[in-house]
Motif scaffolding. Structure first.
Motif, mmCIF file in Angstrom:
data_model
loop_
_atom_site.group_PDB
_atom_site.id
_atom_site.type_symbol
_atom_site.label_atom_id
_atom_site.label_comp_id
_atom_site.label_asym_id
_atom_site.label_seq_id
_atom_site.Cartn_x
_atom_site.Cartn_y
_atom_site.Cartn_z
ATOM 1 N N GLY A 177 0.638 -1.343 0.288
ATOM 2 C CA GLY A 177 0.412 -0.021 -0.298
ATOM 3 C C GLY A 177 0.978 1.545 -0.330
ATOM 4 O O GLY A 177 1.809 1.152 -0.515
ATOM 5 N N GLY A 178 0.597 1.763 0.562
ATOM 6 C CA GLY A 178 1.080 3.946 1.017
ATOM 7 C C GLY A 178 1.854 3.482 1.433
ATOM 8 O O GLY A 178 3.159 5.006 1.658
ATOM 9 N N GLY A 179 1.437 2.836 3.379
ATOM 10 C CA GLY A 179 2.084 3.838 3.647
ATOM 11 C C GLY A 179 2.991 1.620 4.411
ATOM 12 O O GLY A 179 3.771 2.509 5.585
ATOM 13 N N GLY A 206 4.643 2.356 -0.624
ATOM 14 C CA GLY A 206 4.781 3.804 -1.833
ATOM 15 C C GLY A 206 5.383 4.755 -1.554
ATOM 16 O O GLY A 206 6.398 5.089 -2.487
ATOM 17 N N LYS A 207 4.920 4.908 -0.906
ATOM 18 C CA LYS A 207 5.202 6.233 0.073
ATOM 19 C C LYS A 207 7.708 6.607 0.292
ATOM 20 O O LYS A 207 7.430 7.132 -0.167
ATOM 21 N N ASP A 210 8.386 7.331 -2.541
ATOM 22 C CA ASP A 210 8.287 9.129 -3.412
ATOM 23 C C ASP A 210 9.691 9.873 -2.869
ATOM 24 O O ASP A 210 9.961 10.475 -2.567
ATOM 25 N N GLU A 251 5.141 11.721 -6.564
ATOM 26 C CA GLU A 251 4.153 10.642 -6.309
ATOM 27 C C GLU A 251 3.453 10.586 -7.827
ATOM 28 O O GLU A 251 3.842 9.847 -8.704
ATOM 29 N N ILE A 255 3.005 7.742 -10.333
ATOM 30 C CA ILE A 255 2.180 6.792 -11.456
ATOM 31 C C ILE A 255 2.397 7.541 -12.647
ATOM 32 O O ILE A 255 2.310 5.945 -12.867
ATOM 33 N N SER A 258 3.280 3.987 -14.742
ATOM 34 C CA SER A 258 3.590 2.943 -14.450
ATOM 35 C C SER A 258 2.418 2.628 -15.272
ATOM 36 O O SER A 258 2.539 1.509 -15.265
ATOM 37 N N GLY A 328 -2.866 -3.745 -3.673
ATOM 38 C CA GLY A 328 -2.158 -2.379 -3.774
ATOM 39 C C GLY A 328 -1.777 -1.101 -4.476
ATOM 40 O O GLY A 328 -1.295 -1.598 -5.710
ATOM 41 N N GLY A 329 -1.742 0.649 -4.840
ATOM 42 C CA GLY A 329 -1.256 0.624 -5.797
ATOM 43 C C GLY A 329 0.192 0.822 -6.369
ATOM 44 O O GLY A 329 0.189 0.396 -7.412
ATOM 45 N N PRO A 330 0.902 0.154 -5.481
ATOM 46 C CA PRO A 330 1.787 0.419 -5.702
ATOM 47 C C PRO A 330 2.512 -1.335 -7.318
ATOM 48 O O PRO A 330 3.472 -1.369 -7.659
ATOM 49 N N LEU A 332 0.663 -1.725 -9.310
ATOM 50 C CA LEU A 332 0.506 -1.208 -10.760
ATOM 51 C C LEU A 332 1.244 -1.283 -11.368
ATOM 52 O O LEU A 332 1.351 -1.155 -12.559
ATOM 53 N N MET A 333 2.899 -0.702 -10.826
ATOM 54 C CA MET A 333 4.341 -0.649 -11.398
ATOM 55 C C MET A 333 4.416 -1.978 -11.993
ATOM 56 O O MET A 333 5.055 -3.429 -11.752
#
Ligand code: ADP
Ligand code: MG
Length: 881
Positions: A177-179, A206-207, A210, A251, A255, A258, A328-330, A332-333
């Motif tokens: 996730g982000g954290g 993911g942060k 960043d 960030e 994104i 990606s 989680g977002g990351p 997607l990389m």
């Protein structure tokens, strides 16, 4: 609407939050007012003092970080306070989270006109007890009176098992996730989903990437062009605004990279800040995919390492895992996916990302919510005379086409009625031909049980008909209920970590193993390590509950401490008293601890919520320095010994860039509490890996030592005239346990067995009065160093009498007490406490006491030293068996 199941699932994310619901067999993710399925977990106080949640708040955080907050989930369960600069309004992380939950509730209400009061809210599997409690409180503040917590990876697995029925299989959930990062092994068997292994790092997200972009690319580029003194994250007072802008841009650029085929992307900030001369600074940067990959590499490798460790912890190989679920977002990389697939670096498990990684957790939470019935204790309270109500027990979502249903009919709370002759019937009108259960007779108390017929792949609505003994239809509520036949069924919730109580000697008494199905409850009988004198203010007995599977207590995480204050006890509790400790865990993984002290005949229950304090930057720097020293010596030893296990562990430290990352975080920690916490986690990880490497190197020596001590003890037990049959039995047990520790390769256990053997040997040897007489002489020579001279003289007299009377037991008791009074002994004890300083609960007080103790020791002031030792012991948390 009167819902019978919870139905709504919420992913309350560090970065983004989502809410979803199961409508029949389809999952709906609610869109927010702007049309997005996910809402940034950000809160801004606007100029009118209103709180605004979502994208706007996240953007305001860039422009006006003093009046908008993000990532507050990281501080859940801590005492952290957020103060909006404009109005001075103070909010806790849970109050901010409640604002996010209110926004999601409003999105549901806007779409369906329903104000929901119950929801399943997900939490990272690594969330500690205070964080879980804070989440429940946040739900309450947002009007969700009924809230069930579910671990995020479990929710993800639930979403996948709903989409495709599979059985007898293992999955690995990679939730980045982000954290936070979570790895969870999920077993699907006999229609149940269960987490059987888990690992994670709640400071890896993911942060971090960043920040790496900001600190390793943006800031160096910026400082090459412009004079910005002391620019960095450690100086938020001056540069906070500019740093926040850089981070948001980092960030967004990440994104953009990606998207397939994008090799580089432009970052442009027209006005970043003013430089030292007061000139406006513009920032532009070309971020290349290759650079991003270089920075992302260590983080991805760390996730892989955690996955591998998690599998190894369950003795599973990647080949046993059917799919790797990306959440989680990351995830997607594209680079991350390549790394995970890479046969050399990765796991070689087929990847699964059919369900959107950004909403899969909320979707799974919704499915789970649909399986959870709302328990209404006053289900029969609202019934009017002449009406009836029925309480049903069934599985709302699952694979069964002939689901059982049981229930009880009532004429209202407190109304007595004999239901003999009444019947109930269930009708499923949607299937062809419509199905009827036939009339089922009720028991005298209104109870019944039967099975239904439902169609696969759809939501079946069953109508209910109640008839009195004459066959007349009666008014009943509810008139219908739903069973969805899809997926593999409900999640079984298990503990992600072992749970136990830390002892004063730094061991752990395990209460629950990792993987225990919850709710659960267990009692163990322990003994107190310290004496507690009635009425002494500020003195406590502490029962620290720790989470983790490390055998050294201080390598685990304290999740809460039961405090028994001296003010609250009716009489003194001597050291070594019995204490019965009970730990209870509910379905949301909230923990309650109770302690019963038989000599007080009293039970204590108030759990002190541990608010994880922000670690001190100087102490972190010092710990890192020590860890680096250790790393250096361990490396030299590993190279010399060419020990494969130690070398492998050191390689892991290098490949995850643990040291440079910790160095970076130590610098940032001065002005950024988040970085400080991340740093602490990383240091724990680094130290724990170093422990393992040192253990590996020490192993051959330890085994040789064990064999030597075994022989010596055997000789002592077999040849000494003072050895008893009991000694021989104890030796046999210790010998067996020592061999087991060697066979299973457990260094900590072997060390403990060694201690046991040495203890036994000393015990037998000390039964011979000769050595005791020598010690007595020595003590007499050092009469001056006694902390209590009057008592010492009495003991000397006692010892002399014992020698005359040939009373060995009394001699020994007197000498033991004298040793305790002797200065050498006190100083040694003081040194031991100094070495255990890291485990003390209040570091500032520990430092002051140690300084006082040093002075007392230098002046040979034994009375003062005794007092200091006593106070230091109070800071050392623990109960001893
Ligand atoms: P959380 O569970 O912490 O709320 P999310 O699963 O919503 O996190 O993921 C948020 C993280 O995902 C952020 O760090 C964000 O930058 C990152 N992210 C979102 N989309 C992408 C993408 N397409 N590529 C890389 N990272 C992404
Ligand atoms: Mg998430």
């Amino acid at each position: 609407m009167n819902r019978q199941t919870i139905d709504h699932g919420i992913d309350l994310g560090t970065t983004n939050s989502e809410v979803a619901r199961l409508n029949g067999t389809a999952i709906e993710v609610f869109r927010n007012a702007e049309g997005f399925e996910y809402t940034p977990s950000a809160v801004w106080e606007d100029k009118q003092g209103r709180l605004v949640v979502g994208r706007l708040a996240k953007e305001w955080h860039e422009r006006d970080p003093a009046n908008a907050f993000i990532e507050f989930k990281r501080h859940m369960g801590t005492s952290h306070q957020y103060t909006f600069a404009r109005t001075g309004r103070k909010m806790t992380p849970e109050e901010l989270s409640a604002e996010v939950l209110k926004a999601l509730r409003a999105d549901v209400e806007r779409r369906t006109a329903e104000a929901i009061t119950a929801a399943v809210v997900t939490v990272p599997a690594d969330f500690d007890l205070p964080a879980c409690e804070a989440t429940k409180r946040a739900a309450g503040l947002a009007g969700l009176q009924h809230c069930l917590l579910l671990q995020e990876p479990v929710a993800a697995a639930q979403a996948y098992s709903f989409e495709k029925e599979e059985d007898k299989t293992f999955w690995l959930v990679h939730d980045y996730g982000g954290g936070t990062f979570d790895a969870a092994i999920v077993q699907v068997r006999d229609g149940l989903i269960q987490v059987v292994g888990h690992g994670g790092d709640n400071q890896l997200g993911g942060k971090n990437l960043d920040w790496a972009i900001v600190e390793q690319l943006f800031i160096p580029a910026l400082l090459k062009q412009r004079a910005l003194s002391d620019f960095g994250r450690h100086n938020p007072a001056r540069w906070g605004g500019a740093i926040a802008k850089l981070k948001i841009q980092a960030e967004e650029a990440k994104i953009r990279l990606s998207a397939p085929g994008v090799e580089s992307t432009e970052v442009q900030i027209d006005f970043l800040c003013k430089d030292d001369r007061g000139e406006p600074v513009e920032f532009s940067f070309e971020l290349k995919r290759s650079e991003l990959q270089r920075l992302a590499g260590p983080f991805i490798r760390r996730t892989l390492h955690i996955c591998k460790e998690t599998l190894a912890g369950r003795r599973l190989a990647p080949g046993n895992i059917a799919k790797l679920i990306l959440v989680g977002g990351p995830t997607l990389m594209p680079f991350l996916r390549e790394q995970l697939k890479d046969p050399a670096e990765g796991l070689g498990i087929p990847l699964e990302f059919n369900v959107d990684p950004l909403t899969v957790v909320a979707r799974g939470a919704a499915v789970f919510a649909a399986t959870q019935r709302v328990h209404d204790e006053h289900w029969a309270a609202q019934v009017r005379p002449g009406q009836y109500t029925v309480k049903l027990d069934y599985t709302p979502v699952g694979p069964d086409t002939e689901p059982p249903v049981a229930g009880v009919v009532s004429a209202g709370e407190g109304v007595e009625q004999d239901f003999t002759g009444f019947t109930i019937e269930f009708i499923n009108p949607d299937i062809r031909p419509p199905w009827r259960s036939g009339k089922i007779g009720l028991g005298p108390k209104g109870n019944f049980m039967t099975s239904l017929s439902a169609e696969k792949g759809k939501a079946n609505t069953f109508q209910i008909e109640l008839r009195d003994p004459t066959g007349a239809l009666q008014e009943l509520s509810p008139t219908s209920f739903q069973i969805t036949v899809k997926g593999v069924g409900a999640v079984q919730i298990t503990l992600p970590h072992a749970l136990g109580v830390a002892l004063a000697n730094n061991e752990v008494v395990q209460f629950f193993d990792k993987g225990t199905v919850i709710p659960a409850r267990k009692r163990r009988d322990l003994h107190t390590a310290l004496a507690l004198q009635r009425g002494q203010s500020g003195q406590f007995l502490r029962v620290p509950v720790v989470e983790g599977n490390k055998s050294r207590a201080d390598r685990n995480r304290i999740v809460g401490t039961l405090l028994i204050p001296a003010e609250k006890i009716a009489r003194d509790v001597p050291a070594g008293s019995d204490i019965e400790v009970t730990i209870e865990i509910d379905q949301s993984r909230l923990i309650r601890t109770k302690a019963f002290i038989p000599i007080l005949e009293e039970e204590f229950e108030d759990v002190l919520k541990l608010e994880s304090a922000v670690p001190d930057a100087k102490q972190l720097a010092e710990r890192l320095r020590r860890a680096k020293d250790r790393l250096k010596t361990t490396r030299q030893k590993a190279d010399a010994a060419q020990d494969p296990r130690a070398l492998e562990l050191l390689r892991q430290i290098d490949s995850e860039c643990m040291v440079p990352e910790a160095e970076r975080l130590v610098t940032a920690a001065a002005g950024d509490s988040d970085a400080a916490r991340q740093c602490l986690n990383l240091l724990n990880s680094l130290e724990s890996t170093l422990d393992d490497a040192e253990d590996a190197l020490e192993w051959p020596t330890l085994v040789a030592e064990a064999e030597k001590v075994l022989e010596e003890t055997r000789r002592a037990v077999e040849t000494s005239q003072h050895a008893t049959a009991e000694d021989k039995r104890e030796f046999a047990a210790l010998e067996r346990e020592t061999h087991e520790a060697i066979e299973h390769h457990v260094p900590d256990l072997l060390r403990r067995r060694l201690e046991g053997l040495r203890g036994l040997r000393a015990e037998v040897a000390l039964r011979d009065p000769g050595p005791w007489l020598c010690v007595l002489d020595e003590l007499k020579a050092n009469r001056a160093a006694m902390s209590d001279p009057a008592l010492a003289e009495r003991l000397f007299a006692q010892a002399d009498r014992a020698v005359q009377n040939n009373d060995f037991a009394v001699l020994r008791a007197a000498v033991v007490q004298l040793l305790r009074l002797s200065g050498e002994r006190l100083k040694k004890q003081f040194d031991d406490l100094k070495a255990a300083r890291a485990r003390m609960t209040d570091q500032a007080r520990a430092a002051a006491l140690i300084a006082a103790g040093d002075q007392a020791a230098a002046q040979n002031n034994m009375a003062e030293l005794t007092r200091t030792i006593h106070q230091l012991k109070q800071l050392l948390s623990g109960v001893i068996v």
